[in-house]
Write an enzyme that holds these catalytic residues in place. Structure first.
Site, PDB file in Angstrom:
ATOM      1  N   GLU A 162      -9.772  13.120   2.867  1.00  0.00           N
ATOM      2  CA  GLU A 162     -11.407  13.984   2.797  1.00  0.00           C
ATOM      3  C   GLU A 162     -12.258  14.263   4.388  1.00  0.00           C
ATOM      4  OE1 GLU A 162     -10.255  11.594  -1.575  1.00  0.00           O
ATOM      5  OE2 GLU A 162     -12.640  10.718  -0.383  1.00  0.00           O
ATOM      6  N   GLU A 277      -4.131  15.189  -6.282  1.00  0.00           N
ATOM      7  CA  GLU A 277      -4.284  13.960  -7.221  1.00  0.00           C
ATOM      8  C   GLU A 277      -4.924  14.528  -8.872  1.00  0.00           C
ATOM      9  OE1 GLU A 277      -5.414  12.734  -3.662  1.00  0.00           O
ATOM     10  OE2 GLU A 277      -6.873  12.004  -4.984  1.00  0.00           O
TER      11      GLU A 277
HETATM   12  O1  G3I Z   1      -3.373  -4.696  -3.849  1.00  0.00           O
HETATM   13  C1  G3I Z   1      -4.960  -4.790  -3.534  1.00  0.00           C
HETATM   14  C2  G3I Z   1      -4.104  -6.881  -4.094  1.00  0.00           C
HETATM   15  O2  G3I Z   1      -3.717  -7.465  -3.418  1.00  0.00           O
HETATM   16  C3  G3I Z   1      -5.559  -7.493  -4.314  1.00  0.00           C
HETATM   17  O3  G3I Z   1      -5.740  -8.796  -5.069  1.00  0.00           O
HETATM   18  C4  G3I Z   1      -7.244  -6.540  -5.037  1.00  0.00           C
HETATM   19  C5  G3I Z   1      -8.045  -7.054  -5.505  1.00  0.00           C
HETATM   20  O4  G3I Z   1      -8.561  -6.887  -4.242  1.00  0.00           O
HETATM   21  O5  G3I Z   1      -6.666  -5.337  -4.261  1.00  0.00           O
HETATM   22  C6  G3I Z   1      -5.731  -4.514  -4.457  1.00  0.00           C
HETATM   23  O6  G3I Z   1      -5.767  -2.968  -3.656  1.00  0.00           O
HETATM   24  C7  G3I Z   1      -6.196  -2.343  -3.902  1.00  0.00           C
HETATM   25  C8  G3I Z   1      -5.372  -1.256  -4.992  1.00  0.00           C
HETATM   26  O7  G3I Z   1      -6.395  -0.266  -5.213  1.00  0.00           O
HETATM   27  C9  G3I Z   1      -3.993  -1.763  -5.499  1.00  0.00           C
HETATM   28  O8  G3I Z   1      -4.649  -1.496  -6.456  1.00  0.00           O
HETATM   29  C10 G3I Z   1      -7.275  -1.669  -3.425  1.00  0.00           C
HETATM   30  O9  G3I Z   1      -8.915  -3.168  -3.443  1.00  0.00           O
HETATM   31  C11 G3I Z   1      -8.118  -1.186  -4.582  1.00  0.00           C
HETATM   32  O10 G3I Z   1      -9.647   0.203  -3.634  1.00  0.00           O
HETATM   33  C12 G3I Z   1      -7.050   0.098  -4.201  1.00  0.00           C
HETATM   34  O11 G3I Z   1      -7.872   1.273  -5.162  1.00  0.00           O
HETATM   35  C13 G3I Z   1      -7.378   2.781  -4.812  1.00  0.00           C
HETATM   36  C14 G3I Z   1      -8.404   3.401  -4.040  1.00  0.00           C
HETATM   37  O12 G3I Z   1      -7.837   5.025  -3.693  1.00  0.00           O
HETATM   38  C15 G3I Z   1      -8.554   2.770  -2.132  1.00  0.00           C
HETATM   39  O13 G3I Z   1      -7.405   3.261  -2.006  1.00  0.00           O
HETATM   40  C16 G3I Z   1      -6.994   3.403  -6.433  1.00  0.00           C
HETATM   41  O14 G3I Z   1      -5.868   2.680  -7.060  1.00  0.00           O
HETATM   42  C17 G3I Z   1      -6.309   5.126  -5.868  1.00  0.00           C
HETATM   43  O15 G3I Z   1      -6.329   5.194  -7.183  1.00  0.00           O
HETATM   44  C18 G3I Z   1      -7.230   5.077  -4.979  1.00  0.00           C
HETATM   45  O16 G3I Z   1      -7.172   6.612  -4.665  1.00  0.00           O
HETATM   46  C19 G3I Z   1      -7.632   7.812  -3.989  1.00  0.00           C
HETATM   47  C20 G3I Z   1      -7.115   8.465  -3.282  1.00  0.00           C
HETATM   48  O17 G3I Z   1      -5.785   7.509  -2.022  1.00  0.00           O
HETATM   49  C21 G3I Z   1      -7.194   9.766  -2.659  1.00  0.00           C
HETATM   50  N1  G3I Z   1      -8.574  10.806  -3.229  1.00  0.00           N
HETATM   51  C22 G3I Z   1      -9.061   9.410  -4.462  1.00  0.00           C
HETATM   52  C23 G3I Z   1      -8.358   9.026  -5.568  1.00  0.00           C
HETATM   53  C24 G3I Z   1      -9.480   7.895  -6.148  1.00  0.00           C
HETATM   54  O18 G3I Z   1     -10.163   7.454  -5.739  1.00  0.00           O
END
Ligand code: G3I
Length: 379
Positions: A162, A277
């Site tokens: 991105e 995705e």
């Molecule tokens: O693992 C931690 C956990 O230990 C903690 O307790 C919890 C609460 O803060 O957070 C957990 O991490 C989360 C992670 O997902 C795993 O569930 C992050 O907060 C959360 O931000 C993360 O969200 C992911 C997001 O990307 C940011 O990395 C989404 O699952 C994932 O679907 C999303 O995917 C992105 C692609 O990488 C890029 N394109 C867009 C797509 C959707 O946003």
């Protein structure tokens, strides 16, 4: 590339144990008589995969069986991102990735490397560090932690995720911490470092908002193509492009010509294309599930018919396999759009934007993907 000795990799002793405990090696048995998306894709000379989270694969047997049956490729939804790997500076947490790689290896599945540089997955400690010191070494260390450890087991890397953002710079580059610390050349630099560490891997740039015939996405496609052209003419080691494909029923129109021409322009640059995705955010949740699923399936079929008409499109990954696990939610805004439609305890359930429903049953979207791989009309 040697690391200062202080860096301790938090290695997992559990991978082997988990492998045995949950019958992870059971792919053969899972092959139902009924064709799978992995098989249909392979018959079409392409591949199908899904974003996954290893903790869910370990904990949810039904989900694991569906992943084993349907997928040839796995994309770690979060585990490989910098903020997940190096929450604490100098202490890379690699256990979840080790487990995912063990699972994939045990089941002859491939893993896509997702993602190295992304403005939304910078560890808390790194942002200020990079801006103040303009020191690239933390990035190089992270790259080495994940790329060198898995070597050729990972054949594709989303090196930069991105990088485009309209409305700020003439070149359309997102003013993220990498650009502010290292300038526009950070993208070529990241690709060069990745090439050094993974000489045989396909190095990619992954982007969203490239799908619909609307002004902002027209601008994004134009700026994205200009970026690819600059990188090609600079001789940057870029092999392919990830078109995320987060479809949205609130957006439109979708123009097969506009999207098809865009993919052809990428192909003309000698780059391969992966839809990385795919999922669908619904809009009107009032209709019965069958009607909602029909709308989702038709949007996916329209999109993939154009994508699969382009020989440079080599594969498809959906951003999840089942509605049971999706980043897409029905938001307060969605509910507010239809006041009084749902009574207490009643409601639209979950967003239905993935191939399998929350009970792992194949939906019309699944059939749409199948028909698109086969280049056949939706039945
Ligand atoms: O693992 C931690 C956990 O230990 C903690 O307790 C919890 C609460 O803060 O957070 C957990 O991490 C989360 C992670 O997902 C795993 O569930 C992050 O907060 C959360 O931000 C993360 O969200 C992911 C997001 O990307 C940011 O990395 C989404 O699952 C994932 O679907 C999303 O995917 C992105 C692609 O990488 C890029 N394109 C867009 C797509 C959707 O946003």
């Amino acid at each position: 590339m040697s690391h200062e000795p202080t860096r301790r990799a938090c290695l997992s002793a559990t991978a082997g144990f988990l492998l045995a405990a949950t019958g992870w090696g059971a792919k053969a048995g899972a092959q139902g008589a009924d064709a799978s998306l992995a098989r249909v894709a392979a018959e079409a000379g392409r591949y199908y995969g899904s974003a996954v989270r290893i903790d869910r694969i370990a904990a949810d047997d039904q989900y694991r069986e569906a992943i084993l049956r349907e997928c040839a490729y796995l994309t770690p939804e979060s585990e490989m991102k910098w903020d997940a790997v190096e929450r604490i500076r100098g202490e890379p947490a690699l256990a979840p990735i080790d487990d995912l790689m063990s699972f994939a290896r045990a089941n002859e599945m491939k893993v896509r490397g997702h993602t190295l540089l992304w403005h939304r997955s910078v560890p808390d400690w790194a942002g200020d560090f990079l801006l103040e010191r303009k020191d690239w070494s933390p990035i190089r260390n992270y790259f080495s932690d994940v790329i060198s450890r898995y070597g050729d087991a990972i054949e594709q890397w989303d090196v930069v995720n991105e990088p485009i953002d309209t409305g700020h710079r003439m070149d359309g580059l997102r003013e993220n911490v990498f650009l502010r610390a290292f300038g526009p050349d950070y993208i070529r630099r990241a690709l060069e470092d990745a090439r050094m560490l993974a000489p045989r891997a396909s190095l990619m740039i992954n982007e969203y908002g490239l799908d619909y015939d609307i002004p902002v996405e027209q601008d994004r496609r134009y700026l994205f193509l200009k970026l690819l052209e600059r990188l090609r003419s600079a001789g940057a080691p870029l092999d392919a492009v990830g078109v995320q494909g987060h479809l949205d029923l609130a957006k439109g129109p979708f123009s097969p010509k506009v999207f098809g021409d865009f993919l052809q322009e990428i192909a003309n640059l000698g780059l391969e294309i992966i839809i990385t995705e795919l999922d669908v955010k619904e809009y009107d949740y009032r209709a019965p599930p069958e009607e909602r699923d029909r709308r989702v399936a038709e949007e996916v079929k329209r999109y993939l018919d154009v994508a699969f008409a382009q020989p440079a499109v080599k594969g498809l990954t959906s951003w999840g396999l089942s509605d049971r696990y999706s980043w897409l939610e029905i938001t307060a805004e969605d509910y507010a759009r239809y006041p009084g439609v749902w009574k207490q305890g009643d409601g639209p359930g979950v967003n239905r934007g993935l191939p399998l429903d929350a009970s792992m049953r194949r939906k019309p979207m699944y059939r749409a993907i199948e028909a698109a791989f086969r280049r056949q009309p939706l039945g």
